[in-house]
Motif scaffolding. Structure first.
Motif, PDB file in Angstrom:
ATOM      1  N   ILE A  84       0.737  -1.017  -0.008  1.00  0.00           N
ATOM      2  CA  ILE A  84       0.027   0.070  -0.031  1.00  0.00           C
ATOM      3  C   ILE A  84       0.744   1.144   0.228  1.00  0.00           C
ATOM      4  O   ILE A  84       0.597   2.247  -0.808  1.00  0.00           O
ATOM      5  N   GLN A  85       1.929   1.216   0.765  1.00  0.00           N
ATOM      6  CA  GLN A  85       2.757   2.587   0.742  1.00  0.00           C
ATOM      7  C   GLN A  85       3.630   2.690  -0.413  1.00  0.00           C
ATOM      8  O   GLN A  85       3.711   3.852  -0.890  1.00  0.00           O
ATOM      9  N   ILE A  86       3.795   1.660  -1.121  1.00  0.00           N
ATOM     10  CA  ILE A  86       4.543   1.658  -2.299  1.00  0.00           C
ATOM     11  C   ILE A  86       3.552   2.550  -3.367  1.00  0.00           C
ATOM     12  O   ILE A  86       4.045   2.889  -4.298  1.00  0.00           O
ATOM     13  N   THR A  87       2.384   1.902  -3.223  1.00  0.00           N
ATOM     14  CA  THR A  87       1.326   2.512  -4.630  1.00  0.00           C
ATOM     15  C   THR A  87       0.714   3.848  -3.925  1.00  0.00           C
ATOM     16  O   THR A  87      -0.275   4.133  -4.802  1.00  0.00           O
ATOM     17  N   GLN A  88       0.602   4.372  -2.742  1.00  0.00           N
ATOM     18  CA  GLN A  88       0.322   5.294  -2.356  1.00  0.00           C
ATOM     19  C   GLN A  88       0.161   6.574  -3.073  1.00  0.00           C
ATOM     20  O   GLN A  88      -0.764   7.299  -3.196  1.00  0.00           O
ATOM     21  N   PRO A 142       8.046 -13.988   0.720  1.00  0.00           N
ATOM     22  CA  PRO A 142       7.488 -12.377   1.299  1.00  0.00           C
ATOM     23  C   PRO A 142       7.969 -11.538  -0.168  1.00  0.00           C
ATOM     24  O   PRO A 142       7.168 -10.605  -0.212  1.00  0.00           O
ATOM     25  N   THR A 143       9.015 -11.757  -0.858  1.00  0.00           N
ATOM     26  CA  THR A 143       9.315 -10.870  -1.985  1.00  0.00           C
ATOM     27  C   THR A 143       8.467 -11.034  -3.007  1.00  0.00           C
ATOM     28  O   THR A 143       8.020  -9.935  -3.442  1.00  0.00           O
ATOM     29  N   ARG A 144       8.047 -12.112  -3.252  1.00  0.00           N
ATOM     30  CA  ARG A 144       7.407 -12.411  -4.354  1.00  0.00           C
ATOM     31  C   ARG A 144       5.822 -12.210  -4.288  1.00  0.00           C
ATOM     32  O   ARG A 144       5.216 -11.440  -5.022  1.00  0.00           O
ATOM     33  N   LEU A 145       5.327 -12.368  -2.857  1.00  0.00           N
ATOM     34  CA  LEU A 145       4.030 -11.967  -2.731  1.00  0.00           C
ATOM     35  C   LEU A 145       3.830 -10.350  -2.640  1.00  0.00           C
ATOM     36  O   LEU A 145       2.688  -9.853  -3.316  1.00  0.00           O
ATOM     37  N   LYS A 146       4.965  -9.687  -2.277  1.00  0.00           N
ATOM     38  CA  LYS A 146       4.814  -8.067  -2.156  1.00  0.00           C
ATOM     39  C   LYS A 146       4.743  -7.816  -3.578  1.00  0.00           C
ATOM     40  O   LYS A 146       4.138  -6.729  -3.884  1.00  0.00           O
ATOM     41  N   GLN A 147       5.356  -8.485  -4.284  1.00  0.00           N
ATOM     42  CA  GLN A 147       5.656  -8.042  -5.836  1.00  0.00           C
ATOM     43  C   GLN A 147       4.191  -8.246  -6.400  1.00  0.00           C
ATOM     44  O   GLN A 147       3.743  -7.305  -7.351  1.00  0.00           O
ATOM     45  N   ILE A 148       3.560  -9.423  -6.282  1.00  0.00           N
ATOM     46  CA  ILE A 148       2.354  -9.301  -6.826  1.00  0.00           C
ATOM     47  C   ILE A 148       1.353  -8.268  -6.389  1.00  0.00           C
ATOM     48  O   ILE A 148       0.456  -7.908  -6.972  1.00  0.00           O
ATOM     49  N   LEU A 149       1.396  -8.175  -5.145  1.00  0.00           N
ATOM     50  CA  LEU A 149       0.516  -7.260  -4.498  1.00  0.00           C
ATOM     51  C   LEU A 149       0.552  -5.790  -4.985  1.00  0.00           C
ATOM     52  O   LEU A 149      -0.378  -5.041  -5.230  1.00  0.00           O
ATOM     53  N   VAL A 150       1.753  -5.394  -5.083  1.00  0.00           N
ATOM     54  CA  VAL A 150       2.254  -4.132  -5.582  1.00  0.00           C
ATOM     55  C   VAL A 150       1.575  -3.956  -7.072  1.00  0.00           C
ATOM     56  O   VAL A 150       1.123  -3.047  -7.362  1.00  0.00           O
ATOM     57  N   ASN A 151       1.951  -5.126  -7.921  1.00  0.00           N
ATOM     58  CA  ASN A 151       1.329  -5.001  -9.342  1.00  0.00           C
ATOM     59  C   ASN A 151      -0.099  -4.870  -9.390  1.00  0.00           C
ATOM     60  O   ASN A 151      -0.785  -3.980 -10.063  1.00  0.00           O
ATOM     61  N   LEU A 152      -0.942  -5.551  -8.485  1.00  0.00           N
ATOM     62  CA  LEU A 152      -2.300  -5.589  -8.303  1.00  0.00           C
ATOM     63  C   LEU A 152      -2.952  -4.306  -7.970  1.00  0.00           C
ATOM     64  O   LEU A 152      -3.704  -3.750  -8.551  1.00  0.00           O
ATOM     65  N   LEU A 153      -2.283  -3.648  -6.716  1.00  0.00           N
ATOM     66  CA  LEU A 153      -2.700  -2.206  -6.246  1.00  0.00           C
ATOM     67  C   LEU A 153      -2.397  -1.347  -7.572  1.00  0.00           C
ATOM     68  O   LEU A 153      -3.206  -0.481  -7.571  1.00  0.00           O
ATOM     69  N   SER A 154      -1.306  -1.412  -8.128  1.00  0.00           N
ATOM     70  CA  SER A 154      -0.636  -0.207  -8.974  1.00  0.00           C
ATOM     71  C   SER A 154      -1.481  -0.337 -10.289  1.00  0.00           C
ATOM     72  O   SER A 154      -2.249   0.670 -10.711  1.00  0.00           O
ATOM     73  N   ASN A 155      -2.034  -1.497 -10.581  1.00  0.00           N
ATOM     74  CA  ASN A 155      -2.767  -1.589 -11.746  1.00  0.00           C
ATOM     75  C   ASN A 155      -4.416  -1.039 -11.325  1.00  0.00           C
ATOM     76  O   ASN A 155      -4.932  -0.460 -12.409  1.00  0.00           O
ATOM     77  N   ALA A 156      -4.933  -1.392 -10.220  1.00  0.00           N
ATOM     78  CA  ALA A 156      -6.125  -0.928  -9.695  1.00  0.00           C
ATOM     79  C   ALA A 156      -6.133   0.482  -9.647  1.00  0.00           C
ATOM     80  O   ALA A 156      -7.320   1.172  -9.994  1.00  0.00           O
ATOM     81  N   ALA A 157      -5.099   1.173  -9.403  1.00  0.00           N
ATOM     82  CA  ALA A 157      -5.067   2.775  -9.581  1.00  0.00           C
ATOM     83  C   ALA A 157      -4.967   3.378 -10.800  1.00  0.00           C
ATOM     84  O   ALA A 157      -5.791   4.339 -11.130  1.00  0.00           O
ATOM     85  N   LYS A 158      -4.091   2.690 -11.627  1.00  0.00           N
ATOM     86  CA  LYS A 158      -3.677   3.290 -12.832  1.00  0.00           C
ATOM     87  C   LYS A 158      -4.852   3.184 -13.820  1.00  0.00           C
ATOM     88  O   LYS A 158      -5.189   4.019 -14.626  1.00  0.00           O
TER      89      LYS A 158
END
Length: 180
Positions: free
Chosen positions: A47-51, A75-91
């Motif tokens: 969330i912080q990365i995509t804020q 942990p690294t790969r899960l965060k990578q997936i979540l960042v992608n999904l959240l940033s796409n949801a915003a973009k």
């Protein structure tokens, strides 16, 4: 100007790393280390990365994930997936839209993480194309930044961790991406 140069450099590094990860997966060389993880800090980091993207488009984010949830993942790969999904949801969302992040128990002692947005949605016949590398479903002709490898990489990372990933969408209403 220095801030923008730094941001652009970080973005370029992210793209290069995604291409390298995709190549490692295709070569069978990407390793994942599964371990029990508290999901809360990973979600908070994503969330912080995509804020900044959310803030720029005045998108509200509602996090419905229980902070006590534990999941078996890298942990690294899960965060990578979540960042992608959240940033796409915003973009791909509309200005003043919303994103809901949710986590619920699923069949087979699994956890389903969903990211739902209020964007334009995706026609049913194009959902399968989402996971093709470099496929942007026409967004390459828009002002939305991207390469079209994020979802392809995310799905492959999910599968490497023994999970699955998918999407549901209603044109004009938004999309929901899920990870188990």
């Amino acid at each position: 100007c220095v801030h923008e140069i730094h941001r652009a450099g970080d973005h370029l590094l992210e793209l290069i790393n995604e291409l390298l990860d995709l190549s490692r997966i295709e070569a069978g060389k990407l390793l994942t280390v599964l371990q029990p993880l508290n999901l809360h800090p990973i979600v908070a980091d994503a969330i912080q990365i995509t804020q900044s993207i959310l803030t720029a488009k005045r998108i509200t984010l509602q996090n419905k994930c229980d902070p006590r949830v534990v999941v078996l993942a890298d942990p690294t790969r899960l965060k990578q997936i979540l960042v992608n999904l959240l940033s796409n949801a915003a973009k791909y969302n509309r200005t003043d839209g919303s994103v809901v992040l949710d986590c619920r128990a699923s069949a087979g002692n699994r956890l389903r993480i969903t990211v739902a947005d209020t964007g334009l949605g995706i026609p049913v016949e194009k959902i399968a194309l989402l996971y093709q590398p470099f496929e942007r479903l026409g967004a390459e002709f828009s002002a939305v930044d991207g390469t079209g490898i994020g979802l392809a990489l995310s799905r492959q990372l999910a599968e490497l961790m023994g999970g699955t990933m998918g999407a549901e969408s209603t044109p004009g209403q938004g999309s929901t991406f899920w990870l188990e």
